[in-house]
Design an enzyme around this catalytic site. Sequence first.
Site, PDB file in Angstrom:
ATOM      1  N   GLN A  58      46.406  43.362  47.202  1.00 38.43           N
ATOM      2  CA  GLN A  58      45.011  43.121  46.837  1.00 38.43           C
ATOM      3  C   GLN A  58      44.166  44.346  47.176  1.00 38.43           C
ATOM      4  O   GLN A  58      44.086  45.279  46.387  1.00 38.43           O
ATOM      5  CB  GLN A  58      44.489  41.850  47.518  1.00 38.43           C
ATOM      6  N   CYS A  59      43.542  44.350  48.334  1.00 39.34           N
ATOM      7  CA  CYS A  59      42.590  45.415  48.636  1.00 39.34           C
ATOM      8  C   CYS A  59      43.245  46.796  48.698  1.00 39.34           C
ATOM      9  O   CYS A  59      42.646  47.780  48.276  1.00 39.34           O
ATOM     10  CB  CYS A  59      41.854  45.090  49.921  1.00 39.34           C
TER      11      CYS A  59
END
Length: 199
Positions: free
Chosen positions: A116-117
């Site tokens: 994700q990030c």
Amino acid sequence: MDRALLVIDVQESFRRRPAWEAVSDPGVADKAARLVDAARAAGDLVVWVLHAEPGSGTPFDPPLGHVRLIDGLDPADGEPVLVKTSRNAFTTTSLHRTLTAAGVREVVICGIQTEQCCETTARLAADLGFQVTFVTDATATFPIPHRDAPPDRPLAEVLADPRTLPVGAVIDRTEYALAGRFATLASVDDLAPARRPVG
């Protein structure tokens, strides 16, 4: 200074969620700390990024006090600490401006969550023209429930579901997606010597 280490979301918020019991690497903060020591020794910029979800009532809601680095990770004087509200570290912060002003051309990425990030930051950094090194073994992630699974199930049910994507598969897919396209893959041992544990 043409290189920066981005330490993304290695924060207490994650340890306050039940899913932390299934994290791929509970020692991710130690690995990030090794990379920080190596970056500082090389004269590289270290940028700390935290994730916040104001008003959510979750561990990512700043008033609850968990939007802070895991104990043992401490920014030095002059090291930027940015707080984002998007998954990538650029869109809702001054990161691009900070890196450009410092003359940075390469970013090294570690943190939480792998796919994700960390991955979205790597992809955007590459699109912005930065050379990207992704230190996969200094990232951590969690099992991903199947898209059709009911939300908010207990962790035990998520883990028991054969449709749940296990952490190893999450990490493999991120490496396949990034390598040769958006980033060069590296390990902590490639970039940093061993150090004492955090905490």
